[in-house]
Design a protein around this motif. Structure first.
Motif, mmCIF file in Angstrom:
data_model
loop_
_atom_site.group_PDB
_atom_site.id
_atom_site.type_symbol
_atom_site.label_atom_id
_atom_site.label_comp_id
_atom_site.label_asym_id
_atom_site.label_seq_id
_atom_site.Cartn_x
_atom_site.Cartn_y
_atom_site.Cartn_z
ATOM 1 N N GLU A 58 -5.925 -6.595 -0.007
ATOM 2 C CA GLU A 58 -5.654 -6.506 -1.146
ATOM 3 C C GLU A 58 -5.385 -5.212 -1.087
ATOM 4 O O GLU A 58 -4.561 -4.389 -1.797
ATOM 5 C CB GLU A 58 -7.354 -6.503 -1.897
ATOM 6 C CG GLU A 58 -7.479 -6.605 -3.386
ATOM 7 C CD GLU A 58 -8.158 -6.484 -3.441
ATOM 8 O OE1 GLU A 58 -8.700 -5.417 -4.294
ATOM 9 O OE2 GLU A 58 -8.960 -7.227 -3.609
ATOM 10 N N ASP A 59 -6.142 -4.580 0.180
ATOM 11 C CA ASP A 59 -5.685 -2.949 0.066
ATOM 12 C C ASP A 59 -4.177 -2.575 0.856
ATOM 13 O O ASP A 59 -3.706 -1.569 -0.400
ATOM 14 C CB ASP A 59 -6.808 -2.357 0.670
ATOM 15 C CG ASP A 59 -6.152 -2.909 2.543
ATOM 16 O OD1 ASP A 59 -6.094 -4.002 2.857
ATOM 17 O OD2 ASP A 59 -7.143 -1.924 3.590
ATOM 18 N N ARG A 83 -2.494 -3.856 -2.275
ATOM 19 C CA ARG A 83 -2.003 -1.756 -3.435
ATOM 20 C C ARG A 83 -1.583 -1.160 -3.453
ATOM 21 O O ARG A 83 -0.835 0.160 -4.230
ATOM 22 C CB ARG A 83 -3.080 -1.687 -3.500
ATOM 23 C CG ARG A 83 -4.951 -2.335 -4.148
ATOM 24 C CD ARG A 83 -6.355 -1.809 -4.147
ATOM 25 N NE ARG A 83 -6.859 -2.843 -4.546
ATOM 26 C CZ ARG A 83 -7.204 -3.259 -5.877
ATOM 27 N NH1 ARG A 83 -7.178 -1.893 -6.725
ATOM 28 N NH2 ARG A 83 -8.233 -3.758 -6.619
ATOM 29 N N ARG A 84 -1.385 -0.466 -1.485
ATOM 30 C CA ARG A 84 -0.438 0.070 -1.201
ATOM 31 C C ARG A 84 1.116 -0.130 -1.985
ATOM 32 O O ARG A 84 1.821 0.881 -1.843
ATOM 33 C CB ARG A 84 -0.835 0.929 0.519
ATOM 34 C CG ARG A 84 -0.562 1.892 0.963
ATOM 35 C CD ARG A 84 -0.954 2.137 2.429
ATOM 36 N NE ARG A 84 -1.962 1.445 2.591
ATOM 37 C CZ ARG A 84 -2.416 1.110 4.078
ATOM 38 N NH1 ARG A 84 -1.643 2.150 5.207
ATOM 39 N NH2 ARG A 84 -3.783 1.151 4.398
ATOM 40 N N CYS A 85 0.803 -1.503 -0.982
ATOM 41 C CA CYS A 85 2.411 -1.769 -1.906
ATOM 42 C C CYS A 85 2.738 -1.215 -2.912
ATOM 43 O O CYS A 85 3.773 -0.671 -3.185
ATOM 44 C CB CYS A 85 2.337 -3.420 -1.452
ATOM 45 S SG CYS A 85 4.652 -4.097 -1.240
ATOM 46 N N LEU A 86 2.800 -1.502 -4.144
ATOM 47 C CA LEU A 86 2.241 -1.498 -5.455
ATOM 48 C C LEU A 86 2.758 0.220 -5.996
ATOM 49 O O LEU A 86 3.313 1.370 -6.840
ATOM 50 C CB LEU A 86 1.075 -1.384 -6.663
ATOM 51 C CG LEU A 86 1.165 -3.267 -6.642
ATOM 52 C CD1 LEU A 86 0.002 -3.875 -7.219
ATOM 53 C CD2 LEU A 86 2.507 -3.084 -7.285
ATOM 54 N N LEU A 87 1.240 1.788 -4.838
ATOM 55 C CA LEU A 87 0.628 2.605 -4.687
ATOM 56 C C LEU A 87 2.442 3.038 -3.678
ATOM 57 O O LEU A 87 3.056 4.181 -5.029
ATOM 58 C CB LEU A 87 0.029 3.233 -3.980
ATOM 59 C CG LEU A 87 -1.257 2.324 -4.584
ATOM 60 C CD1 LEU A 87 -2.581 2.588 -4.180
ATOM 61 C CD2 LEU A 87 -1.460 3.696 -6.316
ATOM 62 N N SER A 100 7.011 -3.064 -5.357
ATOM 63 C CA SER A 100 6.345 -3.397 -6.245
ATOM 64 C C SER A 100 7.367 -5.255 -5.804
ATOM 65 O O SER A 100 6.849 -6.373 -6.482
ATOM 66 C CB SER A 100 5.541 -4.070 -7.495
ATOM 67 O OG SER A 100 6.742 -3.435 -8.306
ATOM 68 N N LEU A 107 -3.395 -10.117 -6.782
ATOM 69 C CA LEU A 107 -4.383 -9.106 -7.129
ATOM 70 C C LEU A 107 -4.393 -9.191 -8.351
ATOM 71 O O LEU A 107 -5.929 -8.504 -8.584
ATOM 72 C CB LEU A 107 -3.290 -8.287 -6.960
ATOM 73 C CG LEU A 107 -3.295 -6.528 -7.124
ATOM 74 C CD1 LEU A 107 -4.585 -6.411 -6.214
ATOM 75 C CD2 LEU A 107 -2.456 -5.723 -6.993
ATOM 76 N N SER A 124 -7.875 -11.260 -8.354
ATOM 77 C CA SER A 124 -9.301 -10.480 -7.807
ATOM 78 C C SER A 124 -10.157 -10.202 -8.257
ATOM 79 O O SER A 124 -11.170 -9.967 -8.056
ATOM 80 C CB SER A 124 -8.464 -9.823 -6.760
ATOM 81 O OG SER A 124 -7.821 -9.099 -7.600
#
Length: 291
Positions: free
Chosen positions: A76-77, A80-84, A88, A99, A102
């Protein structure tokens, strides 16, 4: 996801050049070791995996080019980093679903349910477009999961609607078509929608007037006329969906359209078009000269 938009060719320090998958490229970037990208990231081959990933967990590619990840999907982290990082588009449908779900589904349940959703509906779009009743029947998703998915669908449709609602409709025609595809394209029963416009051709109301069965929706001409008068509309665009995916208008569709065109013309209201949508496709009565 069209991989052709994201692939780029790279020569790796192995026997021959390969194309790195978009997710693989991102992972390699995050860990800083492009020279250690392996068969799992390429989607093929038999080189040893450097990140502690079992060889049986390599990514796969479907016939359409969509990445499909098995049990070793990014944690998951990392997602999340991929989105940040603004990447995406590199996420597989399953990872995006995991995600999103979750917060309401925990641990292995979110992975299992995400797989079930994609197994049943095939694509992310079809998952979020499915009816609440259909989603509730899926084992493990639950009411909270259904609410999350339908909220995502509503948000996507709202975003598309706002892309064309603040300008003359002819200036944002493509955005209007995109909205109709998102909001109605995957409905399992026929829906009849009318977009009403003012004297500047701006949207003043967007309403689903009737919902029907899988192959028919009842349309009442006088109710369309009545709504035009209530809104003081001077133009409208009609739209309905064909769950079958066939874009050819039926004889009944054509007859109903002519009746509405003639009825509203008495009150100086113009029908700009009648759009049929379904399964990522659309057709225009106006463009096909059958309005």
């Amino acid at each position: 996801m069209e991989l052709s938009n994201f692939h780029r060719s790279a020569v790796l320090p192995f026997s021959d050049p390969r194309e790195i998958s978009p997710m693989g490229e991102l992972v390699a970037h995050l860990v800083g070791h492009h020279d250690r990208v392996t068969a799992a990231i390429w989607g093929g081959g038999a080189l040893p995996l450097p990140f502690g990933i079992p060889a049986t967990s390599a990514s796969e590619h479907t016939a359409t080019g969509q990445c499909r990840y098995n049990s070793w999907a990014l944690e998951e982290d990392q997602i999340r980093r991929c989105l940040l990082l603004g990447s995406s588009n590199a996420l597989a449908d399953q990872e995006l679903l995991q995600l999103i779900l979750s917060p309401v589904l925990q641990g292995n349940t979110v992975v299992r349910v995400s797989r079930l959703l994609l197994s049943k509906f095939r694509t992310f779009n079809r998952v979020i477009s499915a009816s609440a009743k259909t989603l509730m029947a899926l084992d493990g998703l639950g009411e909270d999961g259904v609410v999350v998915l339908k909220a995502i669908h509503a948000a996507a449709a709202r975003l598309q609607e706002q892309e064309f609602s603040d300008a003359p409709i002819f200036d944002r025609w493509d955005q209007m078509i995109s909205y109709l595809l998102v909001s109605m394209g995957h409905e399992r029963s026929e829906v009849f929608r009318v977009l009403f416009t003012d004297r500047q051709n701006r949207l003043i109301a967007n309403e689903v007037l009737w919902q029907g069965s899988i192959a028919h929706v009842p349309v009442y001409v006088r109710d369309v006329v009545k709504r035009c008068l209530e809104l003081d509309a001077v133009g409208l665009v009609m739209a309905h969906n064909h769950p079958s995916g066939c874009m050819e208008p039926s004889l009944e569709d054509q007859a109903m359209t002519r009746q509405i065109v003639q009825a509203v013309a008495v009150f100086e209201v113009k029908v700009f078009d009648h759009i049929i949508v379904g399964a990522g496709q659309w057709m225009s009565f106006s463009e096909n000269n059958i309005l």
